[in-house]
Design a protein around this motif. Structure first.
Motif, PDB file in Angstrom:
ATOM      1  N   TYR A   9       0.735   7.064  -1.919  1.00 23.84           N
ATOM      2  CA  TYR A   9       1.361   5.796  -2.274  1.00 23.84           C
ATOM      3  C   TYR A   9       2.551   5.500  -1.362  1.00 23.84           C
ATOM      4  N   ALA A  10       3.358   6.510  -1.083  1.00 23.89           N
ATOM      5  CA  ALA A  10       4.538   6.324  -0.238  1.00 23.89           C
ATOM      6  C   ALA A  10       4.147   5.938   1.185  1.00 23.89           C
ATOM      7  N   LEU A  40      13.783  -2.202  -0.113  1.00 24.02           N
ATOM      8  CA  LEU A  40      14.533  -0.970   0.134  1.00 24.02           C
ATOM      9  C   LEU A  40      14.784  -0.220  -1.175  1.00 24.02           C
ATOM     10  N   VAL A  41      15.110  -0.945  -2.236  1.00 21.29           N
ATOM     11  CA  VAL A  41      15.301  -0.321  -3.551  1.00 21.29           C
ATOM     12  C   VAL A  41      13.991   0.290  -4.044  1.00 21.29           C
ATOM     13  N   ILE A  42      12.883  -0.451  -3.870  1.00 23.31           N
ATOM     14  CA  ILE A  42      11.575   0.078  -4.265  1.00 23.31           C
ATOM     15  C   ILE A  42      11.246   1.337  -3.463  1.00 23.31           C
ATOM     16  N   PHE A  47       9.925   6.907  -3.042  1.00 21.30           N
ATOM     17  CA  PHE A  47      10.022   8.150  -2.301  1.00 21.30           C
ATOM     18  C   PHE A  47      10.718   9.245  -3.113  1.00 21.30           C
ATOM     19  N   ARG A  48      11.623   8.848  -3.977  1.00 18.04           N
ATOM     20  CA  ARG A  48      12.262   9.850  -4.839  1.00 18.04           C
ATOM     21  C   ARG A  48      11.248  10.453  -5.810  1.00 18.04           C
ATOM     22  N   PHE A  81      10.112   8.045   4.800  1.00 20.82           N
ATOM     23  CA  PHE A  81      11.197   7.322   4.146  1.00 20.82           C
ATOM     24  C   PHE A  81      12.236   6.860   5.161  1.00 20.82           C
ATOM     25  N   LEU A  82      12.591   7.715   6.106  1.00 21.24           N
ATOM     26  CA  LEU A  82      13.580   7.336   7.106  1.00 21.24           C
ATOM     27  C   LEU A  82      13.090   6.161   7.949  1.00 21.24           C
TER      28      LEU A  82
END
Length: 101
Positions: A9-10, A40-42, A47-48, A81-82
């Motif tokens: 998903y990420a 960005l919040v999503i 990713f968390r 993520f980066l």
């Protein structure tokens, strides 16, 4: 294999972010900035969750090969993520400050 699901998903989210970034290049500046901030919040939340699941799977893994696979999955998640955060952050700043190259 819940960790694999969240990792997929990420990565699919990153592909969507990059595609959307290309589409938003010509969009209204404030709308593009607002969408970049929302995505960005999503990304942070997604990713968390993915990293938490991979870490839990890494704690449970017993074989060295399995642990190495989960460790590689963690590295891929962090790199993904980066990249997503960089693209979204740049898009946000570019939309607000058009003089940025």
């Amino acid at each position: 294999m819940d960790a694999v699901k969240w990792t997929l998903y990420a990565i699919l989210y990153l592909i969507g972010v990059l595609t959307l970034g290309l589409l938003l290049m010509g969009a209204e500046k404030m709308a593009a900035a607002a969408l970049d901030l929302v995505f960005l919040v999503i990304a942070v939340v997604l990713f968390r969750l993915a990293l938490k699941d991979v870490s839990a799977a890494l704690d449970i893994a017993s074989e060295d090969r399995e642990r190495a696979e989960y460790r590689m999955m963690q590295v891929i998640l962090i790199a993904t993520f980066l990249i997503a955060a960089g693209v979204l952050g740049y898009g946000f700043l570019k939309a607000l400050f058009p003089f940025i190259p």
